[in-house]
Design a protein around this motif. Structure first.
Motif, mmCIF file in Angstrom:
data_model
loop_
_atom_site.group_PDB
_atom_site.id
_atom_site.type_symbol
_atom_site.label_atom_id
_atom_site.label_comp_id
_atom_site.label_asym_id
_atom_site.label_seq_id
_atom_site.Cartn_x
_atom_site.Cartn_y
_atom_site.Cartn_z
ATOM 1 N N THR A 37 0.691 -1.420 0.125
ATOM 2 C CA THR A 37 0.087 -0.032 -0.031
ATOM 3 C C THR A 37 0.457 1.455 0.233
ATOM 4 O OG1 THR A 37 -2.058 -1.156 1.146
ATOM 5 C CG2 THR A 37 -1.514 0.749 1.528
ATOM 6 N N TYR A 200 -13.527 -1.103 -0.366
ATOM 7 C CA TYR A 200 -12.505 -1.959 -1.245
ATOM 8 C C TYR A 200 -12.437 -3.336 -1.886
ATOM 9 C CZ TYR A 200 -9.103 0.154 2.026
ATOM 10 O OH TYR A 200 -8.196 0.733 3.151
ATOM 11 N N SER A 204 -9.437 -0.600 -5.126
ATOM 12 C CA SER A 204 -8.542 0.636 -4.423
ATOM 13 C C SER A 204 -9.331 0.835 -3.471
ATOM 14 C CB SER A 204 -7.941 1.693 -5.324
ATOM 15 O OG SER A 204 -8.748 1.456 -6.364
ATOM 16 N N GLN A 281 -4.517 -2.488 -2.943
ATOM 17 C CA GLN A 281 -4.035 -1.761 -1.557
ATOM 18 C C GLN A 281 -5.105 -2.938 -0.530
ATOM 19 O OE1 GLN A 281 -5.973 1.879 -1.813
ATOM 20 N NE2 GLN A 281 -4.373 2.997 -1.960
ATOM 21 N N VAL A 286 -5.042 1.505 4.642
ATOM 22 C CA VAL A 286 -4.362 2.995 4.869
ATOM 23 C C VAL A 286 -5.538 3.087 5.880
ATOM 24 C CG1 VAL A 286 -5.503 4.310 3.816
ATOM 25 C CG2 VAL A 286 -4.920 3.112 2.467
#
Length: 722
Positions: A37, A200, A204, A281, A286
């Motif tokens: 990520t 997600y 992404s 990701q 994140v």
């Protein structure tokens, strides 16, 4: 090497975080997901801008990381995050302790498939004892055994202690459509504070507003989270205002949350999963990176270890200042077949630069085969891991971690400081290795390399103890468990080219006379030339335990000339050291010289030494000889739920429980005396009996007689081996 690694310019731009959790919880996979990520690596373990890694190399790299501390640096939002991945096996808790020393905060990785084990709870308590900030990451969300909500409740009970509301989720899972098995996969997260949805599922992170049917669930969990954050707020009026109906702003909540996390009083729960094929990701990565950069403390916010001079004189407390006096610590030592020894170093004060001369001080572990150091060494190249490569660093400032090449004398736990101002850091607690494995060289060629290989092995691992047992004449490696032993022997073979064989470990027994006895030693050889003539008569009496060997001269009338009486004593003491029945040292006896004969020409020192030894052997042949076994005091610290099984197991090992006492909350200290021959493998067996919650220490108490049946079996085994 591909390019120069970026380095932080300020300690405030660094975060040091260690991942801990049981084996299989997904720590290494999570590290790779975070690196992906953050853009540090590409798909399938390939290093961006630095070539590729073969499948074989990647498998080997994963195996190494599963049993040792490893550093994976990433960058997020201008912040350098040093991620320390630790082994999950209990045998490698020394690597975990080193990671805790190098880090400023901890991420506890918990698998939804397996829950929280006893060893993880113990590590949580260790972190709590030193006030280390902690957060919890739930992995393996694809498991049908337990969902995120259930795991959050489990973590609150396991880690919350007296304040379960200090362990709360920051996000709720967003579920997709159920599959054929009825299990709905987690496809995103719902932020409770921001009230935003992070999806997600496309590969992404996509942000949106929550659906109307999600709002009631969000509101209930959000109110609970807000109350938990406000309870930890430094603004004591905030709770009253909130209960009075005042709306608390998102900025205030976020700032209070980050402060509570940084000081270790609030522990958020998050979810994470690796990226699916083709995704950029991983789920929750994140959010996790944002928590680490925003909520975890900077190095200046954490107290550095205490320092003294190498002679022990106190020095002022260290400040995390790049311009301060140099004080760094080796937290990991490893060997590279091409570069040589590599030291992973945490810099607590000052700035470490390549090619400068530093002072190496350490480290109080002589009993484990690690000699103390007080030398100057030249620092080699500084670097930082980047996949399977090392990227060069121009410097490492206070708060940062770096790999240092070619420190030939420094070992794990040693302090690096300026040669003009040597310092020594207070050591961290090392687990005591309590599982012995006796080894011997496989061949003569291996025998020549064994000493150097063992020295290099223990230099890398301060949790290992090397013993050259003078009683049993065995080379013994003391390890933390079977996996630790296997790795140590494999490193000897694969890394240092020394083939060794494991042999049964011998406990140092003793012999003593079970009754009074006497013997006559006659050493007469007169077959031409200078002969040998010595005769002596002795009496042997048993003495109380701990008396050793006493020698008494009661010769009258000069039957044994005065100059030869020390010779008799030397002979009987030498024979006592060799043993008189099973080859173990004879102790706790009084040997009295009563009479003898000498020859004016043929008597000599050597002759009377031999006669003394023969007399002691004859006395032993006529008497009952008892075998004495060492008895240890064992102190077992175990969860209350397993006190009964532990005490039962100790009794089955001929142990005598001498007391129990409460030790903190939910744990009991059991003290027992037990023969050492019964606890050779106790480090392994206790883990099974206590489900990983037990720890023990041992100390020698005394030798005492072994039961006759067991002694007979020991003698029979010794006879077969000889």
């Amino acid at each position: 090497m591909a390019g120069r690694a970026p380095a932080a310019d300020r300690p405030s731009d660094i975060r040091n975080v260690v991942l801990v959790g049981h084996s299989g919880s997904g720590k290494t996979t999570l590290v790779e997901a975070l690196a992906l990520t953050a853009g540090a690596i590409g798909r399938a373990g390939r290093v961006e801008d630095g070539g590729t890694v073969s499948d074989h190399d990647e498998i080997e790299h994963r195996q190494q990381r599963s049993v040792q501390l490893s550093l994976v640096p990433v960058e997020w939002g201008g912040i350098t995050i040093n991620v320390l991945d630790t082994p999950g096996y209990a045998d490698f808790v020394g690597e975990v302790r080193a990671g805790l020393r190098a880090a400023d905060a901890a991420l506890f990785v918990v698998s939804a498939a397996d829950g929280v084990d006893g060893a993880t709870r113990l590590l949580w308590d260790e972190c709590a004892a030193v006030g280390m900030p902690r957060a919890i990451v739930v992995t393996h969300l694809e498991s049908a055994r337990a969902g995120f909500e259930e795991m959050t409740d489990i973590c609150r009970k396991a880690f919350g202690g007296d304040d379960p509301d200090a362990v709360l989720p920051l996000y709720l899972p967003l579920h997709g459509r159920p599959g054929a098995d009825g299990h709905a996969p987690v496809t995103g997260l719902i932020g409770l504070l921001s009230q935003r949805v992070f999806d997600y599922s496309s590969g992404s992170r996509a942000e949106s507003d929550p659906a109307p049917d999600q709002l009631p669930v969000i509101e209930e969990a959000r109110n609970r989270l807000i109350e938990g954050i406000i309870a930890e707020s430094e603004d004591e009026s905030l709770m009253d205002r909130y209960l009075a109906g005042e709306e608390v702003g998102l900025t205030t909540l976020t700032e209070d949350l980050e402060r509570a996390v940084a000081r270790g009083s609030f522990h958020p729960v998050l979810a994470a999963a690796p990226a699916a094929d083709g995704a950029r990701q991983g789920l929750g990565t994140v959010e996790l990176l944002e928590l680490v950069t925003g909520g975890f403390p900077t190095p200046p916010e954490r107290t550095a270890p205490a320092v003294t001079t190498p002679e022990g004189k106190p020095r002022p407390a260290l400040a995390c200042d790049p311009d301060g006096p140099l004080a760094a610590e080796v937290v990991k030592t490893s060997s590279d077949p091409y570069v040589g020894r590599i030291s992973l170093v945490r810099v607590f004060s000052g700035t470490l630069r390549p090619d400068e001369t530093v002072h190496v001080s350490g480290h109080g572990l002589e009993d484990r085969g690690h000699e103390d150091h007080d030398v100057d060494e030249r620092v080699g190249a500084l670097s930082r891991p980047f996949g399977r490569q090392q990227r060069p660093l121009s410097q490492a400032i206070a708060g940062d971690l770096a790999c240092v090449a070619k420190l030939t004398r420094a070992e794990t736990g040693d302090t690096l400081s300026a040669k003009e101002q040597p310092l020594l850091m207070e050591p961290w607690e090392m687990p005591d290795p309590l599982l012995p494995v006796a080894i011997r060289a496989h061949s003569k060629a291996d025998e020549d390399k064994l000493s150097q290989g063992l020295a290099r092995l223990v230099a890398e691992d301060p949790t290992m103890r090397l013993e050259q047992n003078q009683d049993t004449h065995q080379v013994v490696l003391w390890c933390l468990g079977e996996a630790h032993t296997d790795v140590a022997l494999e490193r000897l073979r694969g890394r240092y080219g020394v083939q060794v064989d494991a042999v049964p470990h011998k406990v140092p027994l003793r012999e003593t006379f079970g009754e009074r006895g006497g013997g006559r030693g006659r050493h007469v050889k007169q077959s031409g030339g200078h002969g040998q003539f010595a005769i002596c008569e002795i009496e042997v009496d048993p003495l109380p335990a701990g008396s050793g060997v006493e020698f008494v001269d009661k010769v009258v009338g000069g039957a044994v000339p005065r100059q030869f009486i020390p010779s008799v004593e030397k002979g009987v003491r030498a024979q006592a050291a060799r043993g008189v029945a099973a080859g173990y040292q004879l102790v706790d006896v009084r040997i009295t010289l009563l009479d003898g004969k000498a020859h004016s020409v043929d008597s000599s020192d050597a002759a009377f030494q031999t006669a003394g030894a023969l007399a002691l052997r004859e006395a032993a042949a006529r008497c009952r000889i008892d075998l004495l076994e060492p008895v240890a005091e064992v102190r077992v610290l175990v969860a209350d739920d397993y006190v009964g099984p532990v005490m039962s197991d100790l009794s089955g090992r001929r142990g005598r429980v001498v007391g129990t006492e409460q030790y903190g909350t939910g744990r009991t200290l059991v003290r027992a005396e037990i023969p050492e021959i019964e606890i050779d493998r106790y480090a392994v067996d206790l883990r099974s009996v206590s489900h990983g919650t037990g720890r023990f220490s041992r100390s020698y108490v005394r030798h005492e007689p072994m039961p006759p049946q067991l002694a007979a079996r020991i003698r029979e085994q010794d006879g077969q081996e000889s």
